[in-house]
Scaffold this motif. Structure first.
Motif, mmCIF file in Angstrom:
data_model
loop_
_atom_site.group_PDB
_atom_site.id
_atom_site.type_symbol
_atom_site.label_atom_id
_atom_site.label_comp_id
_atom_site.label_asym_id
_atom_site.label_seq_id
_atom_site.Cartn_x
_atom_site.Cartn_y
_atom_site.Cartn_z
ATOM 1 N N ASN A 518 0.287 -1.508 -0.073
ATOM 2 C CA ASN A 518 -0.032 -0.328 -0.327
ATOM 3 C C ASN A 518 1.090 1.098 0.019
ATOM 4 O OD1 ASN A 518 -2.127 -1.420 0.501
ATOM 5 N ND2 ASN A 518 -2.100 -1.184 2.197
ATOM 6 N N PHE A 519 1.868 0.638 1.460
ATOM 7 C CA PHE A 519 3.027 2.399 0.289
ATOM 8 C C PHE A 519 3.921 2.972 -0.599
ATOM 9 C CE2 PHE A 519 4.889 5.293 2.153
ATOM 10 C CZ PHE A 519 6.260 5.171 2.506
ATOM 11 N N LYS A 520 3.764 1.969 -1.170
ATOM 12 C CA LYS A 520 4.612 1.894 -2.731
ATOM 13 C C LYS A 520 3.388 2.003 -3.528
ATOM 14 C CE LYS A 520 8.529 -1.035 -3.051
ATOM 15 N NZ LYS A 520 8.509 -1.713 -1.788
ATOM 16 N N GLU A 521 2.622 1.852 -3.311
ATOM 17 C CA GLU A 521 0.944 2.806 -4.312
ATOM 18 C C GLU A 521 1.030 4.345 -4.103
ATOM 19 O OE1 GLU A 521 -1.824 -0.674 -5.017
ATOM 20 O OE2 GLU A 521 -2.633 0.891 -3.512
ATOM 21 N N GLU A 533 14.476 3.634 -2.589
ATOM 22 C CA GLU A 533 12.793 2.748 -2.491
ATOM 23 C C GLU A 533 12.605 2.339 -1.288
ATOM 24 O OE1 GLU A 533 13.155 1.360 -7.002
ATOM 25 O OE2 GLU A 533 12.311 -0.651 -4.975
ATOM 26 N N PRO A 534 11.571 3.096 -0.460
ATOM 27 C CA PRO A 534 11.746 2.460 1.176
ATOM 28 C C PRO A 534 10.276 1.261 1.551
ATOM 29 C CG PRO A 534 10.428 4.949 0.871
ATOM 30 C CD PRO A 534 11.277 3.591 0.063
ATOM 31 N N CYS A 584 16.890 1.974 14.563
ATOM 32 C CA CYS A 584 17.950 1.777 13.202
ATOM 33 C C CYS A 584 18.522 0.631 13.418
ATOM 34 C CB CYS A 584 18.917 3.000 13.566
ATOM 35 S SG CYS A 584 17.868 5.000 12.681
ATOM 36 N N GLN A 585 18.823 -0.069 14.760
ATOM 37 C CA GLN A 585 19.856 -1.433 14.577
ATOM 38 C C GLN A 585 19.170 -2.358 13.678
ATOM 39 O OE1 GLN A 585 17.542 -0.654 16.976
ATOM 40 N NE2 GLN A 585 17.444 -2.047 18.450
ATOM 41 N N MET A 586 17.508 -2.606 12.498
ATOM 42 C CA MET A 586 17.361 -3.955 12.924
ATOM 43 C C MET A 586 16.878 -3.870 11.401
ATOM 44 S SD MET A 586 16.970 -5.896 15.488
ATOM 45 C CE MET A 586 15.817 -7.351 15.191
ATOM 46 N N GLY A 587 17.638 -2.822 10.506
ATOM 47 C CA GLY A 587 17.028 -2.877 9.492
ATOM 48 C C GLY A 587 18.428 -3.204 8.754
ATOM 49 N N THR A 588 17.300 -3.510 6.893
ATOM 50 C CA THR A 588 18.650 -4.060 5.917
ATOM 51 C C THR A 588 18.798 -2.562 5.054
ATOM 52 O OG1 THR A 588 17.181 -5.372 4.866
ATOM 53 C CG2 THR A 588 19.072 -5.511 6.208
ATOM 54 N N ALA A 589 19.811 -2.733 4.149
ATOM 55 C CA ALA A 589 19.406 -1.710 3.215
ATOM 56 C C ALA A 589 20.418 -2.094 1.723
ATOM 57 C CB ALA A 589 19.935 -0.465 3.221
ATOM 58 N N ASP A 590 19.546 -1.908 0.737
ATOM 59 C CA ASP A 590 20.411 -2.409 -0.889
ATOM 60 C C ASP A 590 21.102 -0.775 -0.735
ATOM 61 O OD1 ASP A 590 18.067 -4.909 -1.837
ATOM 62 O OD2 ASP A 590 20.200 -5.237 -0.177
#
Lengths: 776, 222
Positions: A518-521, A533-534, A584-590
């Motif tokens: 939904n958020f992407k939309e 792209e979050p 912030c300590q639990m996320g990942t990012a490309d």
């Protein structure tokens, strides 16, 4: 019709036969009988007239001479027996009258003994036949005997035989008889072949005779007692011989053989009444007295059997030991000790492992150690499951003993809850890959079995939550089905409360996935342009094991902040009354990275992303200290992040100093020359590992805190229900109610009671110092 | 007036001292006397009434030994609320209750009161009263140091446990305050458990503090 004369018929009284000389009649009659009896005994019955004898006896009895006849007959028979004893039996005596146990003196007597028995037997056969005939002749008298309170003729005959032959006071017949029988048996025990029929016949003879005082058969009173005595002596010696000369398996085989032998002998030539008694003797002497000796035999005893999986021997031991009262108890206790010993070994190896490795490798090794521990315990358990099945005949009490032993050593290891959770974690991340559904189920079931042994289940829950959180957030689970499978198993074990929060975590993930779509939309439709792209995962704080307050806000670059704000807008439009805290300590990012020669996409943690983005504006590199300022990432986390970027397999950054340690003035630069085969690289940073001591203490204190609440809640619940309760009963009840989760420390419970008294939930009962009352 | 306490807290005033019925005609006269007498000790800088310094003088005049249980005994009999202070209201009420007109009269009552203490039950009432009286008002529990002093004072040589117990607390410092439960349980403890701690068991319902005391005694082998 004329010549009919009237005759007077007189009826005269019958002429009576005058029987004046009764005694004379008796003597005559008795003579006949006496001669007849003797003839019968000398096997000349053919020449007699049965009718005559019967009639004589009948007459005598009729004329009230029954008793006298009886006694006279008795003395005739008695005389006969005495004479025949002297003439036939005594000459047949063989050798000495002591029961010998040495083979040499016995051998010579072996045949002699048998022949003596046969002689006696012959006599007996003749005698019984004769007595039958005599009793037929005296049939009428026999019938009347109960009136005189005298035993029947046959019985009288047996008693006479008993007293004049077997228990003869003149001749040592009994002695010889018994001794011969015992000697024969001894010989057979030593391996010789004997004439069993001789003994059998003697036994049947003795069984027919009755002892007047005990009413038991003469077999029991005269023979059996001696038999049991000598057997005990024999088996005492045998016990010594077997234990000194043979190892455990052989010993047991021979004991089995002896038992079979005795049973066979009793069936075939002794009376069955002796069977339980002789069996008892063998069992006591050979098994009961040697329990410990057999189990502790060096190199072949119980320990060896368990170590080498000697199922047949163990099975035999189980069967033998189950015959005696304490046998199985002893065996159980020895096995229990063995299990504890193995378990303690496994625990010790873990300690040794964690103590010996270099600190840098410690974290890696220790996960492996945890897994190894679990696997070793599972192997041990499988082994004993097999033993229970094959050797112990699925005996429930054995299972209980095994379980208790397992429980003991598992709970002795303070880290067992953690280890089990790590094992499951490892499996759910990698181990189950490629396995069939059944295999998966099997592994999870085994882990649940171990879980059951844990006493402090709440500690396990805590670790499981932590590990699960990491798996879910970093998407490490190898199979969603397996995760859910594990969860449902735990639910079955511990109930809904236990898995409530875990299910919440799964739920959050699912909802977040929907929300992201939904958020992407929403973003697509919005006017603002976003460079990135979050993807957001929303966690309900009560379910997840995070320290919300403990995480300071880290400084994110503006683009990231924009995205965050956009999400917040989106979210609050849908849900009101909620508070969002960015973790912030639990996320990942490309992160797209362009190096000198190649482009890669790096999958990194959020912290790492923040660090890498800094380098976009700092071409000359950055010191660790500077980075600390710029990002506000907590120092230990920053160091770990830098290590994962600069010191691990893929060196994205270069580090100025050598080694893994990071000093504040260390300069980091982007590794321009970085190359790798894969286009997409995953930088590991936060893996689940065994906790350090400080982490453990932290976890333990959280667990203790939680426990205090649980204990207080339990106390209030119980007191509210009972209104008044005695101290010890209260403690017991609290322990019982909490036992599914953990074992409460009595001191902690006592302190909680005092705290509740202070807060006026309870008071001490004024009548009884030891009791408490609930205060509404 | 001391700050409002929970209803249960006032349980320490378990037994009111005996009251002597008073005659109406003498009331007015007595009141005047009492006031004068009160002024003799009161601290005029404050409106708290008699303050510690005046209290000391009062007690000394009464023949009470300041270093002994007497000071607490008097406070109890006068139903005082705060250690070291006597408010005017308390004074007036107390003196009326006891129908005391002069220092000497008061003085003569002291020995009677002291004698009463031989009775276990009376002593128990006094002991329980002391907790609320002597702790810092507004707090729920008593500072452990005050407690130690009071115990020495109250028990003197009555009981062998007390000096050891005090020593234990000084040595190990297990707690910072003594709460009501611990205070009142101590009396039962001394009565029930012999000096050599025979029969003492930590599974009993005694407060954990006493378990620690028993453990400490056993370790020191005293």
């Amino acid at each position: 019709m004329n010549n009919v004369r009237k005759s007077t018929t007189r009826i005269r009284p019958v002429k009576r036969v005058q029987n004046t000389d009764r005694g004379h009649d008796y003597d005559e009659g008795f003579q006949i009988l006496r001669r007849a009896i003797t003839e019968i005994f000398y096997k000349n019955a053919k020449s007699l007239s049965f009718e005559l004898l019967y009639r004589t006896a009948y007459n005598l009895t009729l004329h009230q001479h029954g008793e006298r006849l009886y006694e006279d007959v008795k003395s005739v028979i008695a005389n006969y027996l005495e004479s025949v004893a002297e003439s036939t039996i005594v000459p047949a005596f063989v050798g000495t009258t002591t029961v010998t146990t040495s083979l040499h003196s016995m051998e010579g007597n072996a045949d002699g003994g048998a022949s003596f028995l046969k002689t006696v037997k012959l006599l007996w056969d003749d005698y019984t036949a004769a007595m039958t005939m005599i009793s037929y002749a005296l049939y009428y008298l026999d019938d009347k005997l109960p009136k005189y309170n005298l035993p029947r003729v046959t019985v009288m005959g047996l008693d006479l035989y008993r007293d004049k032959i077997i228990r003869s006071e003149k001749y040592p017949i009994q002695n010889h008889l018994i001794t011969s029988m015992l000697n024969q048996i001894q010989l057979e025990r030593h391996g010789d072949v004997i004439d069993r029929s001789a003994i059998k016949q003697a036994v049947s003879m003795l069984c027919e005779l009755v002892d007047p005082t005990t009413k038991e058969s003469v077999y029991v009173t005269d023979f059996e007692t001696k038999y049991l005595e000598t057997s005990t002596a024999f088996y005492q010696v045998e016990s010594q011989t077997l234990t000194t000369n043979y190892d455990a398996p052989e010993f047991m085989r021979r004991v089995e053989k002896r038992l079979e032998e005795e049973e066979e002998r009793t069936t075939h030539c002794l009376a069955m009444v002796s069977e339980p008694k002789i069996r008892n003797i063998v069992e006591t002497q050979l098994i009961a007295n040697n329990l410990t000796i057999v189990m502790e035999m060096p190199n072949t005893g119980l320990e060896h059997m368990l170590t080498s999986d000697k199922f047949e021997d163990l099975s035999r031991m189980y069967k033998l030991f189950s015959r005696v009262a304490t046998g199985l108890t002893e065996m159980k206790s020895e096995i229990s000790k063995y299990i504890l010993h193995c378990g303690t070994e496994i625990n010790r190896r873990v300690q040794a492992d964690s103590g010996s490795t270099a600190p840098s490798d410690n974290k890696q090794r220790s996960t492996a150690t945890a897994i190894r521990w679990v696997e070793q315990v599972l192997v041990l358990q499988a082994k004993f499951d097999r033993i229970l099945d094959v050797a112990a005949n699925k005996d429930k009490s054995f299972q209980t003993t095994f379980n208790e032993a397992f429980e003991q050593f598992i709970n002795e290891n303070a880290k067992s809850a953690e280890f089990i959770s790590l094992y499951i974690d490892e499996n759910l991340k990698k181990g189950l890959k490629g396995k069939t559904e059944d295999e998966v189920d099997d592994i999870l079931d085994k882990t649940i079995m171990l879980f059951r042994f844990l006493r402090d289940k709440d500690v396990f829950e805590r670790y499981y939550k932590q590990h699960l959180a990491k798996r879910l957030l970093f998407n490490r689970s190898v199979s969603d089905d397996a995760e859910r499978g594990m969860l449902s198993k735990l639910k079955r074990e511990c109930g809904y409360q236990f898995t409530n929060k875990l299910e919440g975590m799964f739920n959050d993930m699912r909802l977040s996935a929907e929300m992201n779509t939904n958020f992407k939309e929403y973003l697509d439709h919005s006017t603002k342009e976003y460079d990135l792209e979050p993807s957001v995962t929303v966690l309900t704080s009560t379910f997840w094991p995070m320290n919300l307050s403990g995480v300071p806000k880290c400084i994110m670059p503006p683009k990231v902040m924009d995205a965050c704000r956009a999400f917040e807008q989106f979210y609050f439009a849908r849900h009101s009354g909620r508070r969002l805290t960015w973790q912030c300590q639990m996320g990942t990012a490309d992160v797209k990275a362009q190096f000198q020669s190649s482009k890669h996409i790096l999958n990194v943690s959020t912290y790492a992303m923040l660090v890498l983005l800094l380098f976009n504006d700092a071409q000359d590199g950055l010191t660790a200290e500077h980075m600390l300022e710029l990002t506000s990432i907590p120092k230990p986390d920053l160091h770990r992040t830098l290590q994962s970027l600069a010191c691990a397999k893929y060196k994205i950054l270069t580090k100025q100093s050598k080694g893994r340690d990071i000093a504040p003035e260390d300069v980091f630069k982007v590794n321009e020359g970085f190359t790798a085969n894969l286009a997409r690289i995953k930088i590991q940073s936060v893996a689940s590992k065994v906790e350090t001591d400080t982490e453990r203490k932290h976890t333990q204190s959280k667990v203790d805190e939680e426990r205090q609440h649980q204990i207080e809640a339990a106390i209030v619940r119980i007191m509210k229900d009972r209104k008044q309760m005695e101290h010890n009963l209260l403690i017991a009840e609290v322990t019982k109610q909490l036992s599914a989760r953990f074992l409460p420390n009595p001191v902690m419970t006592k302190k909680r009671i005092e705290a509740l008294i202070d807060r006026e939930y309870l008071e001490r009962s004024p009548d009884d110092r030891r009791a408490y009352r609930y205060l509404a | 007036m001391p700050p409002k306490r929970k209803a249960s807290m006032t349980n320490n005033k378990t037994k009111k001292p005996k009251t002597i019925p008073k005659k109406k005609s003498t009331v007015a006269v007595a009141t005047h006397l009492y006031e004068e007498w009160f002024q003799g000790y009161a601290d005029n800088d404050t409106d708290l009434g008699i303050t510690p310094e005046g209290m000391q003088r009062f007690l000394t005049d009464m023949g009470a030994n300041l270093e002994s249980i007497d000071s607490i005994l008097v406070a109890w009999k006068l139903s005082l609320g705060r250690m070291g202070y006597i408010s005017k209201q308390e004074w007036m009420e107390a003196m009326e209750n006891w129908n005391v007109q002069s220092t000497d009269q008061f003085k003569s009552m002291l020995p009677i009161w002291q004698a009463e203490l031989a009775n276990d039950e009376v002593f128990r009432q006094l002991y329980l009263y002391t907790f609320a009286y002597a702790k810092t008002t507004g707090q729920k529990s008593m500072d452990v140091d005050i407690a130690l002093v009071l115990w020495d004072l109250l028990f003197e040589t009555r009981c062998a446990h007390i000096p050891k117990f005090v020593e234990f607390i000084r040595d190990v410092r297990p707690v910072k305050v003594i709460n009501k439960d611990q205070w009142s349980s101590l009396l039962d403890f001394i009565k029930t458990i012999p000096y050599n701690l025979e029969g003492y068991d930590s599974t009993l319902s005694w407060p954990v503090l006493f378990d620690d005391y028993a453990h400490w005694r056993k370790q020191k082998d005293l």
